[in-house]
Enzyme design. Structure first.
Site, PDB file in Angstrom:
ATOM      1  N   ASN A   1      -2.165   0.194   6.724  1.00 11.63           N
ATOM      2  CA  ASN A   1      -1.684  -1.079   7.277  1.00 11.63           C
ATOM      3  C   ASN A   1      -0.756  -1.842   6.334  1.00 11.63           C
ATOM      4  OD1 ASN A   1      -3.643  -2.003   5.510  1.00 11.63           O
ATOM      5  ND2 ASN A   1      -4.557  -3.448   6.948  1.00 11.63           N
TER       6      ASN A   1
ATOM      7  N   GLU B   1      -9.406 -10.991  -7.594  1.00  7.02           N
ATOM      8  CA  GLU B   1      -8.461  -9.888  -7.390  1.00  7.02           C
ATOM      9  C   GLU B   1      -7.315  -9.928  -8.394  1.00  7.02           C
ATOM     10  OE1 GLU B   1      -9.269  -9.128  -2.623  1.00  7.02           O
ATOM     11  OE2 GLU B   1      -7.295  -9.834  -3.277  1.00  7.02           O
TER      12      GLU B   1
ATOM     13  N   TYR C   1     -12.378  -2.804  -4.023  1.00  5.25           N
ATOM     14  CA  TYR C   1     -12.909  -2.992  -2.671  1.00  5.25           C
ATOM     15  C   TYR C   1     -14.444  -2.985  -2.649  1.00  5.25           C
ATOM     16  CZ  TYR C   1      -8.340  -2.587  -0.331  1.00  5.25           C
ATOM     17  OH  TYR C   1      -7.073  -2.806   0.132  1.00  5.25           O
TER      18      TYR C   1
ATOM     19  N   LYS D   1       0.824  -1.213   0.000  1.00  2.22           N
ATOM     20  CA  LYS D   1       0.000   0.000   0.000  1.00  2.22           C
ATOM     21  C   LYS D   1       0.859   1.264   0.000  1.00  2.22           C
ATOM     22  CE  LYS D   1      -3.974  -2.254   2.214  1.00  2.22           C
ATOM     23  NZ  LYS D   1      -5.047  -2.115   3.238  1.00  2.22           N
TER      24      LYS D   1
HETATM   25  P1  CMP Z   1      -7.382  -4.808   3.427  1.00  2.00           P
HETATM   26  O1  CMP Z   1      -6.858  -6.188   3.619  1.00  2.00           O
HETATM   27  O2  CMP Z   1      -6.759  -4.018   2.328  1.00  2.00           O
HETATM   28  O3  CMP Z   1      -8.946  -4.857   3.193  1.00  2.00           O
HETATM   29  C1  CMP Z   1      -9.806  -3.784   3.531  1.00  2.00           C
HETATM   30  C2  CMP Z   1      -9.098  -2.713   4.319  1.00  2.00           C
HETATM   31  O4  CMP Z   1      -9.942  -1.824   5.008  1.00  2.00           O
HETATM   32  C3  CMP Z   1      -8.247  -3.343   5.388  1.00  2.00           C
HETATM   33  O5  CMP Z   1      -7.144  -3.972   4.790  1.00  2.00           O
HETATM   34  C4  CMP Z   1      -7.957  -2.135   6.275  1.00  2.00           C
HETATM   35  O6  CMP Z   1      -6.801  -1.414   5.848  1.00  2.00           O
HETATM   36  C5  CMP Z   1      -9.161  -1.237   6.059  1.00  2.00           C
HETATM   37  N1  CMP Z   1      -9.980  -1.108   7.271  1.00  2.00           N
HETATM   38  C6  CMP Z   1     -10.201   0.030   7.958  1.00  2.00           C
HETATM   39  N2  CMP Z   1     -10.976  -0.197   9.005  1.00  2.00           N
HETATM   40  C7  CMP Z   1     -11.270  -1.513   9.019  1.00  2.00           C
HETATM   41  C8  CMP Z   1     -12.058  -2.368   9.869  1.00  2.00           C
HETATM   42  N3  CMP Z   1     -12.697  -1.901  10.946  1.00  2.00           N
HETATM   43  N4  CMP Z   1     -12.107  -3.685   9.564  1.00  2.00           N
HETATM   44  C9  CMP Z   1     -11.491  -4.181   8.483  1.00  2.00           C
HETATM   45  N5  CMP Z   1     -10.740  -3.434   7.631  1.00  2.00           N
HETATM   46  C10 CMP Z   1     -10.639  -2.105   7.911  1.00  2.00           C
END
Ligand code: CMP
Length: 140
Positions: A113, A127, A50, A10
């Protein structure tokens, strides 16, 4: 089983200059890079990727973050690639991620993250196809 999974480094981790460090972790557990590209996602591309999260409260922040800078997108291939990659990443929230995982080491928050990984083989198929035509994936 031999699997493929989609990995995204990311914008936060690209900005931290740790693409190579993260690639090394993939290689050390036997995950092969079968396709890769750097890309600045458009808003429409991030929203489509997403789409399953469209109704979640964090959707807009997630899209804003994912288009805040270029990402590095790759297909990883190997035995149990989906789970192996998820183990390397650690928990979605870096505060809960086990020591030594990518998110424990490089992520700052649940939004920033560091990495994304497919959560299942079926999701991975969607994906991977979202970003790579099958002719651009080099299984070996
Ligand atoms: P990712 O694996 O990219 O998939 C969705 C993303 O939403 C996740 O990583 C997080 O970076 C983001 N996100 C933010 N808040 C939440 C949450 N409460 N639960 C899950 N994903 C979240």
């Amino acid at each position: 089983a031999l699997e493929r999974t989609l990995s995204i480094i990311k914008p936060d981790a690209v900005a931290k200059n740790v693409i190579g460090e993260i690639y090394s972790r993939f290689e050390k557990v036997g995950l092969k890079i079968a396709a890769a590209k750097m890309k600045q996602l458009s808003r429409a591309e991030a929203e489509g990727f997403y789409a399953v999260h469209r109704e979640r409260p964090f959707f807009n922040a997630l899209v804003e973050f994912m288009i805040s800078g270029p990402v590095m997108i790759q297909v990883l291939e190997g035995e149990n690639a989906v789970l192996k990659h998820r183990d390397l990443m650690g928990a979605t929230n870096p505060k809960e991620a086990a020591a030594g995982t990518i998110r424990a080491d490089f992520a700052d928050s649940i939004d920033a993250n560091a990495v994304h990984g497919s959560d299942a083989a079926e999701t991975a198929a969607f994906e991977i196809a979202y970003f790579f035509p099958s002719t651009d994936v080099y299984g070996r």
